[in-house]
Scaffold this active site. Structure first.
Site, PDB file in Angstrom:
ATOM      1  N   SER A 123     -65.975  19.432 -59.234  1.00  0.00           N
ATOM      2  CA  SER A 123     -65.978  19.875 -57.831  1.00  0.00           C
ATOM      3  C   SER A 123     -67.325  19.611 -57.185  1.00  0.00           C
ATOM      4  CB  SER A 123     -65.698  21.379 -57.807  1.00  0.00           C
ATOM      5  OG  SER A 123     -66.040  21.929 -56.556  1.00  0.00           O
ATOM      6  N   TYR A 148     -66.944  30.581 -60.362  1.00  0.00           N
ATOM      7  CA  TYR A 148     -65.986  29.459 -60.492  1.00  0.00           C
ATOM      8  C   TYR A 148     -66.756  28.145 -60.500  1.00  0.00           C
ATOM      9  CZ  TYR A 148     -63.535  25.479 -58.616  1.00  0.00           C
ATOM     10  OH  TYR A 148     -63.095  24.194 -58.399  1.00  0.00           O
ATOM     11  N   LYS A 152     -67.656  24.961 -63.533  1.00  0.00           N
ATOM     12  CA  LYS A 152     -67.526  23.503 -63.397  1.00  0.00           C
ATOM     13  C   LYS A 152     -68.833  22.813 -63.782  1.00  0.00           C
ATOM     14  CE  LYS A 152     -63.277  23.289 -61.919  1.00  0.00           C
ATOM     15  NZ  LYS A 152     -62.231  22.670 -62.748  1.00  0.00           N
TER      16      LYS A 152
END
Ligand code: WQD
Length: 338
Positions: A123, A148, A152
């Site tokens: 991302s 979150y 990543k």
């Protein structure tokens, strides 16, 4: 065969359809925690191909290792992860455990399966707060604003370390803002647990929500609202096929490559609202609210590297994104009523 984890999710399901249309055989794996088994039926009705499905939670290492050798796996495309930014702030342990333990178990599966090819769903959030645009892959990664996003960034670092021991070759794809849906309307996200702009805008359009909150109109942008790089999920799916082709053909001399996947354009929140109204002929009520903590004023990609190495660029227009998104919402709501 390609193992696709998170195969009944939003981007996963669109990618499975695209892989099959390019002649690949796919094994679909998902824990169905935020998606539905009926998505497998949707994939089969779109492609006409029966897809083997494994309902497995990647945190369950024993269950995952039980399918070692069951299929001839040549590569893995790994989507399975929790991805609600707001929820990750409230419940970081759920995110670190699910996203990282799941990844580690997947590596054990790949090792025991003799499989080295991994496409990883990353991302643009790994760039953290950017202070200039467009974003290129050589921008430093920084602590993302959410757990979150941090899963990543950490996942990319784990991939780099494993690749350094020749156990892995990988391509990490850094998405910007995926929206839109397959023209059939049969694939898409479950909008009821999302806090992203498009799912909420669609809820207003379908009468499920009275009004949309616009988080700030006092940023230094064209109209004061934030700029993001929206990309059609079907374009994103094609990028995964191109990345897999590159990986399988061993075209790269380096063990890990990273590519931004964006359109290279930015649209403001207010521009998205007005474009949606114009494309779909629907009035969207909205109210300007305070800024949302952690939002960057502007972020969009420079995707030249993907164009050069993956021979990929976005093909679909903002109009396609917004009309297909609305078509999906109508289909979703009709099925919901059934
Ligand atoms: C977009 C813009 C909000 C909701 C997402 C994912 C992240 C990553 C990148 C995949 C912002 C504004 C939103 C609303 C609003 N993707 N907004 N009202 O924050 O750019 O990040 O894409 O990994 O995981 O979260 O997307 O859709 O939440 O917000 O005004 O009700 O819309 O302020 O400017 P974001 P988003």
């Amino acid at each position: 065969m390609i193992l696709v984890t998170g195969a009944t999710g939003y981007i996963g399901s669109h990618t499975v359809v695209e892989l099959i249309s390019h002649g690949y055989s796919v094994v679909a794996l998902d824990d169905l925690s935020t998606s539905r088994a009926s998505t497998i039926d949707a994939i089969e009705s779109i492609t006409g191909v029966k897809v083997p499905f494994e309902k497995i939670d990647l945190k369950d290492k024993a269950a995952l290792l039980k399918i070692v050798g069951k299929y001839p796996i040549d590569g893995v495309i790994h989507f399975a992860a929790h991805m609600a930014v707001g929820e990750s702030v409230l419940n970081p342990l759920k995110y670190y455990e699910n996203n990282l333990c799941g990844l580690l178990n997947l590596f054990h599966f790949m090792d025991q399966s003799g499989c080295k090819n991994l496409i990883f769903s990353s991302s643009c959030t790994v760039y953290g707060e950017v202070n200039k645009v467009p974003v290129t892959e050589d921008f430093p990664t920084q602590r993302p604003p959410s757990p979150y996003g941090n899963t990543k960034k950490i996942a990319e670092e784990i991939i780099e370390d494993l690749a350094a021991t020749n156990k892995l070759k990988s391509i990490c794809l850094r998405y910007f803002n995926p929206i839109g849906a397959h023209p059939s309307g049969l694939l898409g996200e479950n909008p009821d647990n999302m806090n992203n702009l498009m799912p909420l805008l669609l809820k207003v359009a379908s009468g499920k929500m009275e009004s949309l909150k616009v988080f700030g109109n006092d940023y230094k942008t064209r109209d004061g609202s934030c700029v993001r790089d929206y990309i059609h999920v079907m374009d994103l799916a094609t990028a995964h096929v191109k990345a897999y082709q590159r990986l399988a053909a061993k075209e790269s001399a380096v063990a890990v490559e990273k590519f931004n996947l964006g359109s290279g354009n930015g649209f403001t929140v207010l521009e998205m609202i007005h474009a949606f109204e114009k494309v779909n002929g629907i009035k969207i009520n909205y109210k300007i609210e305070d800024r949302r903590p952690g939002d960057a004023a502007e972020i969009f990609s420079d995707s030249k590297l993907a164009a050069e190495k993956l021979k990929w660029k976005t093909e679909r227009s903002l109009e396609d994104m917004l009309s297909s998104a609305w078509n999906r919402e109508k289909t979703y709501r009709q099925n919901e009523l059934r």
